[in-house]
Design a protein around this motif. Structure first.
Motif, PDB file in Angstrom:
ATOM      1  N   ASP A 178      25.356 -10.381 -28.204  1.00  0.00           N
ATOM      2  CA  ASP A 178      26.579 -10.677 -28.963  1.00  0.00           C
ATOM      3  C   ASP A 178      26.341 -11.779 -29.994  1.00  0.00           C
ATOM      4  OD1 ASP A 178      27.701  -8.872 -27.241  1.00  0.00           O
ATOM      5  OD2 ASP A 178      29.428 -10.114 -26.747  1.00  0.00           O
ATOM      6  N   ASP A 179      25.932 -12.941 -29.519  1.00  0.00           N
ATOM      7  CA  ASP A 179      25.762 -14.106 -30.388  1.00  0.00           C
ATOM      8  C   ASP A 179      24.496 -14.849 -29.981  1.00  0.00           C
ATOM      9  OD1 ASP A 179      28.527 -14.146 -31.744  1.00  0.00           O
ATOM     10  OD2 ASP A 179      29.027 -14.150 -29.616  1.00  0.00           O
ATOM     11  N   MET A 180      23.785 -15.335 -30.982  1.00  0.00           N
ATOM     12  CA  MET A 180      22.615 -16.159 -30.721  1.00  0.00           C
ATOM     13  C   MET A 180      22.666 -17.375 -31.647  1.00  0.00           C
ATOM     14  SD  MET A 180      18.550 -15.091 -30.716  1.00  0.00           S
ATOM     15  CE  MET A 180      18.855 -13.568 -29.818  1.00  0.00           C
ATOM     16  N   ILE A 181      22.828 -18.559 -31.070  1.00  0.00           N
ATOM     17  CA  ILE A 181      22.821 -19.801 -31.831  1.00  0.00           C
ATOM     18  C   ILE A 181      21.429 -20.400 -31.712  1.00  0.00           C
ATOM     19  CG2 ILE A 181      23.803 -22.112 -32.063  1.00  0.00           C
ATOM     20  CD1 ILE A 181      26.363 -21.018 -30.776  1.00  0.00           C
ATOM     21  N   ILE A 182      20.797 -20.672 -32.845  1.00  0.00           N
ATOM     22  CA  ILE A 182      19.401 -21.113 -32.841  1.00  0.00           C
ATOM     23  C   ILE A 182      19.291 -22.416 -33.627  1.00  0.00           C
ATOM     24  CG2 ILE A 182      17.023 -20.463 -33.362  1.00  0.00           C
ATOM     25  CD1 ILE A 182      18.767 -17.578 -33.872  1.00  0.00           C
ATOM     26  N   THR A 183      18.823 -23.468 -32.981  1.00  0.00           N
ATOM     27  CA  THR A 183      18.616 -24.743 -33.664  1.00  0.00           C
ATOM     28  C   THR A 183      17.235 -25.291 -33.358  1.00  0.00           C
ATOM     29  OG1 THR A 183      19.508 -26.051 -31.831  1.00  0.00           O
ATOM     30  CG2 THR A 183      21.075 -25.340 -33.526  1.00  0.00           C
ATOM     31  N   SER A 184      16.788 -26.182 -34.199  1.00  0.00           N
ATOM     32  CA  SER A 184      15.584 -26.952 -33.920  1.00  0.00           C
ATOM     33  C   SER A 184      15.859 -27.901 -32.761  1.00  0.00           C
ATOM     34  CB  SER A 184      15.203 -27.770 -35.165  1.00  0.00           C
ATOM     35  OG  SER A 184      14.289 -28.794 -34.831  1.00  0.00           O
ATOM     36  N   ILE A 185      14.802 -28.256 -32.057  1.00  0.00           N
ATOM     37  CA  ILE A 185      14.940 -29.243 -30.989  1.00  0.00           C
ATOM     38  C   ILE A 185      15.413 -30.594 -31.540  1.00  0.00           C
ATOM     39  CG2 ILE A 185      12.554 -30.095 -31.105  1.00  0.00           C
ATOM     40  CD1 ILE A 185      12.599 -30.124 -28.001  1.00  0.00           C
ATOM     41  N   ASP A 186      15.262 -30.786 -32.857  1.00  0.00           N
ATOM     42  CA  ASP A 186      15.675 -32.038 -33.492  1.00  0.00           C
ATOM     43  C   ASP A 186      17.120 -32.015 -33.982  1.00  0.00           C
ATOM     44  OD1 ASP A 186      13.231 -33.194 -33.049  1.00  0.00           O
ATOM     45  OD2 ASP A 186      12.432 -32.767 -35.043  1.00  0.00           O
ATOM     46  N   GLN A 187      17.857 -30.955 -33.705  1.00  0.00           N
ATOM     47  CA  GLN A 187      19.245 -30.868 -34.165  1.00  0.00           C
ATOM     48  C   GLN A 187      20.175 -30.620 -32.988  1.00  0.00           C
ATOM     49  OE1 GLN A 187      20.131 -27.678 -36.932  1.00  0.00           O
ATOM     50  NE2 GLN A 187      22.136 -28.515 -37.442  1.00  0.00           N
ATOM     51  N   ALA A 188      21.249 -31.385 -32.908  1.00  0.00           N
ATOM     52  CA  ALA A 188      22.228 -31.221 -31.834  1.00  0.00           C
ATOM     53  C   ALA A 188      23.647 -31.179 -32.381  1.00  0.00           C
ATOM     54  CB  ALA A 188      22.098 -32.341 -30.810  1.00  0.00           C
ATOM     55  N   GLY A 189      23.793 -30.759 -33.617  1.00  0.00           N
ATOM     56  CA  GLY A 189      25.109 -30.677 -34.245  1.00  0.00           C
ATOM     57  C   GLY A 189      24.947 -30.727 -35.744  1.00  0.00           C
ATOM     58  N   ALA A 190      26.043 -30.488 -36.452  1.00  0.00           N
ATOM     59  CA  ALA A 190      25.978 -30.428 -37.909  1.00  0.00           C
ATOM     60  C   ALA A 190      25.413 -31.708 -38.512  1.00  0.00           C
ATOM     61  CB  ALA A 190      27.362 -30.152 -38.478  1.00  0.00           C
ATOM     62  N   THR A 191      25.760 -32.843 -37.946  1.00  0.00           N
ATOM     63  CA  THR A 191      25.306 -34.120 -38.497  1.00  0.00           C
ATOM     64  C   THR A 191      24.493 -34.934 -37.490  1.00  0.00           C
ATOM     65  OG1 THR A 191      27.400 -35.170 -37.835  1.00  0.00           O
ATOM     66  CG2 THR A 191      27.277 -34.249 -40.062  1.00  0.00           C
ATOM     67  N   ARG A 192      24.124 -34.344 -36.381  1.00  0.00           N
ATOM     68  CA  ARG A 192      23.334 -35.032 -35.357  1.00  0.00           C
ATOM     69  C   ARG A 192      21.903 -34.500 -35.399  1.00  0.00           C
ATOM     70  NH1 ARG A 192      25.810 -38.129 -31.731  1.00  0.00           N
ATOM     71  NH2 ARG A 192      24.191 -37.783 -30.171  1.00  0.00           N
ATOM     72  N   VAL A 193      21.038 -35.269 -36.067  1.00  0.00           N
ATOM     73  CA  VAL A 193      19.657 -34.849 -36.278  1.00  0.00           C
ATOM     74  C   VAL A 193      18.742 -36.018 -35.925  1.00  0.00           C
ATOM     75  CG1 VAL A 193      17.975 -34.020 -37.952  1.00  0.00           C
ATOM     76  CG2 VAL A 193      20.363 -33.295 -38.128  1.00  0.00           C
ATOM     77  N   ALA A 194      17.711 -35.733 -35.132  1.00  0.00           N
ATOM     78  CA  ALA A 194      16.715 -36.757 -34.795  1.00  0.00           C
ATOM     79  C   ALA A 194      15.674 -36.814 -35.916  1.00  0.00           C
ATOM     80  CB  ALA A 194      16.039 -36.432 -33.465  1.00  0.00           C
ATOM     81  N   ARG A 195      15.518 -37.971 -36.531  1.00  0.00           N
ATOM     82  CA  ARG A 195      14.559 -38.132 -37.612  1.00  0.00           C
ATOM     83  C   ARG A 195      13.560 -39.214 -37.247  1.00  0.00           C
ATOM     84  NH1 ARG A 195      16.580 -35.151 -41.924  1.00  0.00           N
ATOM     85  NH2 ARG A 195      18.836 -34.806 -41.880  1.00  0.00           N
ATOM     86  N   ARG A 196      12.324 -39.013 -37.710  1.00  0.00           N
ATOM     87  CA  ARG A 196      11.241 -39.948 -37.407  1.00  0.00           C
ATOM     88  C   ARG A 196      10.635 -40.453 -38.701  1.00  0.00           C
ATOM     89  NH1 ARG A 196      11.613 -35.608 -34.615  1.00  0.00           N
ATOM     90  NH2 ARG A 196      11.723 -35.603 -32.339  1.00  0.00           N
ATOM     91  N   ASP A 197      10.342 -41.705 -38.763  1.00  0.00           N
ATOM     92  CA  ASP A 197       9.708 -42.263 -39.962  1.00  0.00           C
ATOM     93  C   ASP A 197       8.322 -41.694 -40.115  1.00  0.00           C
ATOM     94  OD1 ASP A 197      11.906 -43.805 -40.396  1.00  0.00           O
ATOM     95  OD2 ASP A 197      11.096 -45.577 -39.371  1.00  0.00           O
ATOM     96  N   GLY A 198       7.957 -41.368 -41.349  1.00  0.00           N
ATOM     97  CA  GLY A 198       6.604 -40.935 -41.648  1.00  0.00           C
ATOM     98  C   GLY A 198       6.314 -39.487 -41.334  1.00  0.00           C
ATOM     99  N   GLN A 199       7.322 -38.736 -40.884  1.00  0.00           N
ATOM    100  CA  GLN A 199       7.080 -37.318 -40.575  1.00  0.00           C
ATOM    101  C   GLN A 199       7.389 -36.466 -41.796  1.00  0.00           C
ATOM    102  OE1 GLN A 199       8.500 -35.842 -36.813  1.00  0.00           O
ATOM    103  NE2 GLN A 199       9.015 -33.856 -37.710  1.00  0.00           N
TER     104      GLN A 199
END
Length: 261
Positions: free
Chosen positions: A240-261
């Motif tokens: 029916d539905d498949m929601i697919i995100t990167s492991i670094d994303q947990a919402g529209a504005t919730r993103v894990a970012r790393r310096d130098g990557q």
């Protein structure tokens, strides 16, 4: 166990780049015969060459503008003339334009283009092909939605609105086609690094690159793999539905970012 697409015909819209291109290639690898459409015919030609190299079968590759009724009608007529049937429709053509608050400097022409492409384009293709998908006995509609159809965010009101609409249309279709041999799937990606942000910011590559800075986004191939999985399940199995995100994303504005990557 996956089911081969051999002997089946799949249409992919917006197939000249990004998720559409990757999906067309993935379906060719799965054995489907392809009809691919996009506005950028030169890019589409390169995709067709790659499909032929993979499958040994030349796809039907034609100009397609889903916002233009005549273009849609001509494309579908050519598909039916070439193949006589259709099993899978991947409604991929879509875009985001701008990220401005609705009450400030937003461009209404951008709003109209998003609505015409993301919503009306999907409806045009679907309406015309549903009878043929039913007639195939093994039809499948795959609509490319977005996490933006589940969670709105500031500056994305109209784009999110179009993807909420796609989600609603997909759910309604699933009910309308209940009892008929057509599966309906929504594939809803999060952040995927393609031309999406370059188009959104009208060619501003620096601004587009900043969207993915310091995190690991999804790739077009990641999404294509999920689409290929959905369309190769046994015919009684509907994803029916498949929601697919990167492991670094947990919402529209919730993103894990790393310096130098």
């Amino acid at each position: 166990m996956g089911i081969s697409g051999r002997g089946k015909i799949a249409i992919v819209t917006g197939a000249s780049s990004g998720i559409g291109e990757a999906t067309a290639i993935a379906l060719a690898e799965a054995g489907f015969q392809l009809a691919v459409g996009a506005r950028r015919v030169e890019k589409l030609s390169a995709v067709a060459t790659e499909i032929e190299r993979i499958s040994g079968s030349k796809p039907l590759a034609l100009a397609l503008d889903v916002t233009d009724t005549q273009s849609v009608d001509a494309f579908i007529a050519a598909v039916l003339e070439r193949f006589g049937k259709v099993h899978v429709l991947v409604n991929n053509a879509g875009k985001a334009l701008g990220r401005d608050p609705i009450d400030e400097v937003a461009n209404e022409a951008d709003w109209q283009e998003m609505l015409d492409t993301n919503v009306m384009g999907l409806l045009r293709m679907t309406r015309r092909l549903v009878p043929h998908l039913i007639a195939s006995g093994e039809g499948h509609i795959v609509n490319i939605g977005s996490t933006a159809g589940h969670e709105a965010y500031a500056g994305g009101g109209v784009y999110c609105g179009t993807k909420f609409a796609v989600r609603a249309i997909t759910g309604a279709l699933r009910q309308e086609l209940l009892g008929k041999p057509v599966r309906v799937t929504s594939i809803d990606p999060g952040m995927v690094e393609t031309e999406f942000s370059i188009v959104r910011f009208h060619g501003d590559k620096a601004r587009a690159d900043a969207v993915y800075a310091g995190m690991r986004p999804l790739t077009a191939a990641d999404i294509a793999d999920c689409i290929a999985f959905a369309v190769t399940r046994p015919v009684h199995v509907n994803i029916d539905d498949m929601i697919i995100t990167s492991i670094d994303q947990a919402g529209a504005t919730r993103v894990a970012r790393r310096d130098g990557q």
